[in-house]
Enzyme design. Structure first.
Site, PDB file in Angstrom:
ATOM      1  CG  ASP A   1     -39.785 -15.031  34.713  1.00  0.00           C
ATOM      2  OD1 ASP A   1     -40.728 -15.723  35.119  1.00  0.00           O
ATOM      3  OD2 ASP A   1     -39.381 -15.064  33.525  1.00  0.00           O
TER       4      ASP A   1
ATOM      5  CB  CYS B   1     -16.215  -9.544  12.247  1.00  0.00           C
ATOM      6  SG  CYS B   1     -16.011  -8.658  10.698  1.00  0.00           S
TER       7      CYS B   1
ATOM      8  CB  CYS C   1     -26.446  11.150  39.756  1.00  0.00           C
ATOM      9  SG  CYS C   1     -27.355   9.640  40.218  1.00  0.00           S
TER      10      CYS C   1
HETATM   11  C1  HEC Z   1     -28.312  13.647  45.873  1.00  0.00           C
HETATM   12  C2  HEC Z   1     -28.014  12.265  45.897  1.00  0.00           C
HETATM   13  C3  HEC Z   1     -27.188  11.662  44.799  1.00  0.00           C
HETATM   14  C4  HEC Z   1     -25.964  12.046  44.315  1.00  0.00           C
HETATM   15  C5  HEC Z   1     -25.117  13.237  44.724  1.00  0.00           C
HETATM   16  C6  HEC Z   1     -25.616  11.060  43.316  1.00  0.00           C
HETATM   17  N1  HEC Z   1     -26.579  10.125  43.189  1.00  0.00           N
HETATM   18 FE1  HEC Z   1     -26.512   8.435  42.060  1.00  0.00          FE
HETATM   19  N2  HEC Z   1     -28.385   7.952  42.652  1.00  0.00           N
HETATM   20  C7  HEC Z   1     -29.157   8.666  43.526  1.00  0.00           C
HETATM   21  C8  HEC Z   1     -30.442   8.026  43.680  1.00  0.00           C
HETATM   22  C9  HEC Z   1     -31.582   8.515  44.565  1.00  0.00           C
HETATM   23  C10 HEC Z   1     -30.417   6.881  42.856  1.00  0.00           C
HETATM   24  C11 HEC Z   1     -31.512   5.832  42.666  1.00  0.00           C
HETATM   25  C12 HEC Z   1     -31.501   4.869  43.814  1.00  0.00           C
HETATM   26  C13 HEC Z   1     -30.182   4.157  43.951  1.00  0.00           C
HETATM   27  O1  HEC Z   1     -29.917   3.174  43.243  1.00  0.00           O
HETATM   28  O2  HEC Z   1     -29.344   4.617  44.749  1.00  0.00           O
HETATM   29  C14 HEC Z   1     -29.101   6.848  42.237  1.00  0.00           C
HETATM   30  C15 HEC Z   1     -28.664   5.843  41.386  1.00  0.00           C
HETATM   31  C16 HEC Z   1     -27.396   5.759  40.857  1.00  0.00           C
HETATM   32  C17 HEC Z   1     -26.920   4.658  40.049  1.00  0.00           C
HETATM   33  C18 HEC Z   1     -27.709   3.420  39.631  1.00  0.00           C
HETATM   34  C19 HEC Z   1     -27.539   2.306  40.591  1.00  0.00           C
HETATM   35  C20 HEC Z   1     -28.347   1.078  40.200  1.00  0.00           C
HETATM   36  O3  HEC Z   1     -28.153   0.043  40.838  1.00  0.00           O
HETATM   37  O4  HEC Z   1     -29.145   1.146  39.293  1.00  0.00           O
HETATM   38  C21 HEC Z   1     -25.621   4.941  39.720  1.00  0.00           C
HETATM   39  C22 HEC Z   1     -24.690   4.105  38.880  1.00  0.00           C
HETATM   40  C23 HEC Z   1     -25.300   6.226  40.325  1.00  0.00           C
HETATM   41  N3  HEC Z   1     -26.390   6.693  41.007  1.00  0.00           N
HETATM   42  C24 HEC Z   1     -24.081   6.861  40.221  1.00  0.00           C
HETATM   43  C25 HEC Z   1     -23.817   8.141  40.714  1.00  0.00           C
HETATM   44  C26 HEC Z   1     -22.593   8.877  40.448  1.00  0.00           C
HETATM   45  C27 HEC Z   1     -21.445   8.358  39.626  1.00  0.00           C
HETATM   46  C28 HEC Z   1     -22.712  10.083  41.069  1.00  0.00           C
HETATM   47  C29 HEC Z   1     -21.807  11.269  41.023  1.00  0.00           C
HETATM   48  C30 HEC Z   1     -21.485  11.791  39.741  1.00  0.00           C
HETATM   49  C31 HEC Z   1     -23.986  10.072  41.764  1.00  0.00           C
HETATM   50  N4  HEC Z   1     -24.631   8.888  41.511  1.00  0.00           N
HETATM   51  C32 HEC Z   1     -24.440  11.104  42.580  1.00  0.00           C
HETATM   52  C33 HEC Z   1     -28.786   9.810  44.221  1.00  0.00           C
HETATM   53  C34 HEC Z   1     -27.579  10.469  44.053  1.00  0.00           C
HETATM   54  C1  HEC Z   2     -15.200  -6.329   9.771  1.00  0.00           C
HETATM   55  C2  HEC Z   2     -15.130  -6.932  11.069  1.00  0.00           C
HETATM   56  C3  HEC Z   2     -15.996  -6.484  12.202  1.00  0.00           C
HETATM   57  C4  HEC Z   2     -17.314  -6.124  12.211  1.00  0.00           C
HETATM   58  C5  HEC Z   2     -18.289  -6.085  11.046  1.00  0.00           C
HETATM   59  C6  HEC Z   2     -17.628  -5.789  13.567  1.00  0.00           C
HETATM   60  N1  HEC Z   2     -16.537  -5.933  14.361  1.00  0.00           N
HETATM   61 FE1  HEC Z   2     -16.434  -5.601  16.355  1.00  0.00          FE
HETATM   62  N2  HEC Z   2     -14.449  -5.959  16.348  1.00  0.00           N
HETATM   63  C7  HEC Z   2     -13.731  -6.352  15.236  1.00  0.00           C
HETATM   64  C8  HEC Z   2     -12.331  -6.450  15.582  1.00  0.00           C
HETATM   65  C9  HEC Z   2     -11.178  -6.856  14.664  1.00  0.00           C
HETATM   66  C10 HEC Z   2     -12.255  -6.102  16.960  1.00  0.00           C
HETATM   67  C11 HEC Z   2     -11.011  -6.031  17.824  1.00  0.00           C
HETATM   68  C12 HEC Z   2     -10.535  -4.611  17.839  1.00  0.00           C
HETATM   69  C13 HEC Z   2      -9.401  -4.409  18.839  1.00  0.00           C
HETATM   70  O1  HEC Z   2      -9.185  -5.246  19.686  1.00  0.00           O
HETATM   71  O2  HEC Z   2      -8.814  -3.327  18.751  1.00  0.00           O
HETATM   72  C14 HEC Z   2     -13.600  -5.798  17.392  1.00  0.00           C
HETATM   73  C15 HEC Z   2     -13.936  -5.434  18.677  1.00  0.00           C
HETATM   74  C16 HEC Z   2     -15.225  -5.268  19.140  1.00  0.00           C
HETATM   75  C17 HEC Z   2     -15.587  -5.029  20.519  1.00  0.00           C
HETATM   76  C18 HEC Z   2     -14.618  -4.953  21.700  1.00  0.00           C
HETATM   77  C19 HEC Z   2     -14.401  -6.353  22.178  1.00  0.00           C
HETATM   78  C20 HEC Z   2     -13.291  -6.451  23.173  1.00  0.00           C
HETATM   79  O3  HEC Z   2     -13.177  -7.498  23.805  1.00  0.00           O
HETATM   80  O4  HEC Z   2     -12.537  -5.496  23.334  1.00  0.00           O
HETATM   81  C21 HEC Z   2     -16.948  -4.912  20.570  1.00  0.00           C
HETATM   82  C22 HEC Z   2     -17.804  -4.640  21.827  1.00  0.00           C
HETATM   83  C23 HEC Z   2     -17.424  -5.083  19.209  1.00  0.00           C
HETATM   84  N3  HEC Z   2     -16.366  -5.287  18.383  1.00  0.00           N
HETATM   85  C24 HEC Z   2     -18.755  -5.020  18.847  1.00  0.00           C
HETATM   86  C25 HEC Z   2     -19.192  -5.046  17.536  1.00  0.00           C
HETATM   87  C26 HEC Z   2     -20.550  -4.785  17.129  1.00  0.00           C
HETATM   88  C27 HEC Z   2     -21.712  -4.500  18.096  1.00  0.00           C
HETATM   89  C28 HEC Z   2     -20.589  -4.832  15.770  1.00  0.00           C
HETATM   90  C29 HEC Z   2     -21.735  -4.520  14.850  1.00  0.00           C
HETATM   91  C30 HEC Z   2     -22.453  -3.292  15.078  1.00  0.00           C
HETATM   92  C31 HEC Z   2     -19.247  -5.173  15.327  1.00  0.00           C
HETATM   93  N4  HEC Z   2     -18.422  -5.289  16.413  1.00  0.00           N
HETATM   94  C32 HEC Z   2     -18.880  -5.343  14.007  1.00  0.00           C
HETATM   95  C33 HEC Z   2     -14.228  -6.622  13.971  1.00  0.00           C
HETATM   96  C34 HEC Z   2     -15.516  -6.356  13.565  1.00  0.00           C
END
Ligand code: HEC
Ligand code: HEC
Ligand code: HEC
Lengths: 270, 161
Positions: free
Chosen positions: A59, A90, A231
């Site tokens: 929700d 933009c 993590c």
């Molecule tokens: C010692 C255990 C452990 C290791 C090693 C670990 N994690 Fe986790 N991780 C957890 C726990 C506990 C959570 C929270 C519960 C869950 O979503 O699994 C978590 C959550 C996450 C989440 C969020 C998932 C969600 O749905 O919100 C991500 C993404 C994640 N871990 C990525 C990683 C990555 C990438 C690495 C390695 C760099 C890593 N973890 C190593 C224990 C671990």
């Molecule tokens: C003056 C113009 C301009 C403004 C202001 C601007 N953008 Fe952009 N943005 C672009 C252009 C042009 C690209 C495409 C760049 C490329 O593909 O290399 C882009 C690309 C992006 C992308 C990547 C989209 C994709 O599909 O790859 C994101 C996310 C984004 N902008 C977020 C933002 C956010 C958040 C802001 C404000 C904080 C912002 N932009 C302000 C022109 C603008």
């Protein structure tokens, strides 16, 4: 009050039904071919949470992350920086970002792997003449949340071939590396032992399709790199910084393990 | 005597008084593992204390074995993990030497085990400084002391079915 035997397959695999049926998110998907059987099926992290936490995500008024989505949308529409532009100047309505979250991170025109945060800061610094936002700051998390919601329900589909391949290989290597004094790899917990309990924590497959997540424990949005950092820190290891090339590569690999699961962001986790 | 020297001498005295005569302990690098991963010689010349071992077993800040293992009689532990096998009857299945080997460095008994090596100081990838996320310097302090290992082993041998 703990299960005697772990369940590898969640007892129920109901979809997440949001706002009384307005949107339905599948919680199971076939494993992508590149996993070569490492996971028999993909399960949303939602399935491993307790019923109270699950309910909050069904929700949008109960989902505490949605307040931050609203704040991100406000930021989207507010001019900032020397150029006097907002994101909307933009990109127009934030709905134009539909589909973006499902393919992040991806390789940019210069051949670098960029996360959504990088694209946002590129637009801010080069197109708005505004300062870059902190990777883990509230404004950045609010914007990534607001952009992610536009893709809710679309299947994760990050590219892993072509220019993405070397980054993907690097991330895969990291996923199976046993870091730290506890010598634990991501795969030890999230591939070999999902469904098991590590003390009070029910291990999921560690997918990122729900990010940024709202974590009840932190009462805040949590970015992917912050989760990775936590993590790795828990293995008594030296972590990598958020926004590092290593974490971008890991982000790509972890995202690819979830290819096929719908974008859930903003999900609710405990 | 400079003041700081006096106070550190007092601190040393206090430490000796508090812990009693220091037990002779085998350093991590000197532990002798048999081919099957077992360790015959105790790591400390003070006998293990099973009650203290039971406490360390479920203490989050030291052994934290309960994070991964279930023991059905340990209803005092609020949550028990399911990563490793239940340890009911571990004292029937394993000799004391085998249990010492498993607790000191489980990977010598179970290659590639997920169980951490509790009496090991180096050979890590990106070793950290505890749970700070910052870099640590090897040799790291062992996760359990020699005496704590003996205490935990003394507890495990009491687990009979
Ligand atoms: C010692 C255990 C452990 C290791 C090693 C670990 N994690 Fe986790 N991780 C957890 C726990 C506990 C959570 C929270 C519960 C869950 O979503 O699994 C978590 C959550 C996450 C989440 C969020 C998932 C969600 O749905 O919100 C991500 C993404 C994640 N871990 C990525 C990683 C990555 C990438 C690495 C390695 C760099 C890593 N973890 C190593 C224990 C671990
Ligand atoms: C003056 C113009 C301009 C403004 C202001 C601007 N953008 Fe952009 N943005 C672009 C252009 C042009 C690209 C495409 C760049 C490329 O593909 O290399 C882009 C690309 C992006 C992308 C990547 C989209 C994709 O599909 O790859 C994101 C996310 C984004 N902008 C977020 C933002 C956010 C958040 C802001 C404000 C904080 C912002 N932009 C302000 C022109 C603008
Ligand atoms: C991160 C998980 C984890 C932690 C923490 C852990 N273990 Fe284990 N333990 C395991 C696994 C997994 C096995 C199964 C051996 C294997 O890897 O095949 C095991 C096996 C054992 C065995 C042999 C089991 C049997 O009965 O056959 C004993 C005894 C044991 N552990 C004791 C301990 C003690 C004591 C501690 C704490 C000081 C501890 N473990 C901490 C994961 C863990």
């Amino acid at each position: 009050s703990w299960p005697v035997a772990a369940q590898t397959v969640p007892e129920r695999t109901d979809p997440i039904v949001i706002n009384d049926g307005e949107l339905q998110l599948e919680t199971v998907a076939p494993a992508p071919a590149h996993l070569e059987g490492a996971l028999p099926e993909l399960y949303s992290g939602w399935l491993f949470r307790d019923p109270g936490t699950q309910a909050m995500q069904t929700d949008d008024f109960e989902n505490p992350g949605m307040i931050f989505v609203d704040q991100g949308v406000d930021d989207w529409n507010t001019p900032d920086g020397e150029a006097g532009k907002s994101c909307a100047s933009c990109h127009e309505g934030i709905e134009s970002m539909a589909g973006v979250r499902a393919v992040m991170p991806k390789v940019n025109a210069e051949g670098q792997l960029w996360s959504m945060e990088d694209y946002i800061n590129d637009c801010r610094t080069n197109r708005m003449q505004a300062e870059a936002l902190d990777w883990n700051g509230n404004r950045m998390k609010n914007l990534t949340a607001a952009i992610s919601v536009q893709s809710r329900g679309m299947p994760m589909n990050v590219a892993i071939d072509g220019p993405a391949r070397p980054f993907w290989e690097q991330g895969k290597e990291m996923y199976y590396t046993r870091y730290g004094q506890l010598q634990l790899a991501c795969a030890n917990c999230h591939e070999d032992h999902y469904g098991d309990w590590i003390r009070a924590d029910h291990l999921s497959q560690g997918h990122t399709n729900g990010f940024p997540v709202y974590r009840l424990k932190q009462a805040a949005l949590v970015s992917q790199h912050n989760r990775f950092r936590g993590c790795i820190r828990d293995t008594r290891a030296e972590t990598f910084p958020m926004g590092s090339d290593e974490f971008r590569a890991l982000e790509l690999y972890v995202a690819s393990r979830g290819n096929g699961l719908p974008v859930e962001g903003v999900s609710v986790r405990h | 005597m400079p003041r700081h020297a006096a106070s550190s001498a007092i601190a040393m005295l206090a430490a000796i008084v508090l812990t009693g005569p220091a037990a002779a302990e085998t350093a991590s690098q000197d532990v002798i593992f048999a081919e099957d991963g077992s360790v015959a010689a105790p790591l400390s010349d003070r006998p293990g204390d099973a009650a203290e071992g039971a406490r360390i077993y479920s203490d989050k800040g030291s052994g934290n074995c309960v994070a991964c293992h279930v023991i059905s009689t340990r209803t005092d532990a609020e949550f028990q993990g399911t990563i490793g096998p239940a340890l009911d009857g571990a004292g029937d299945r394993w000799t004391e030497a085998q249990l010492r080997g498993i607790v000191a460095d489980a990977k010598r008994t179970f290659p590639d085990s997920m169980m951490p090596s509790l009496y090991k100081t180096s050979g890590y990838i990106r070793p950290g400084d505890g749970f700070s996320g910052k870099a640590g310097t090897e040799p790291l302090p062992t996760l359990l002391s020699a005496q704590q290992i003996e205490d935990v082993v003394a507890y495990l041998v009491t687990l009979k079915e």
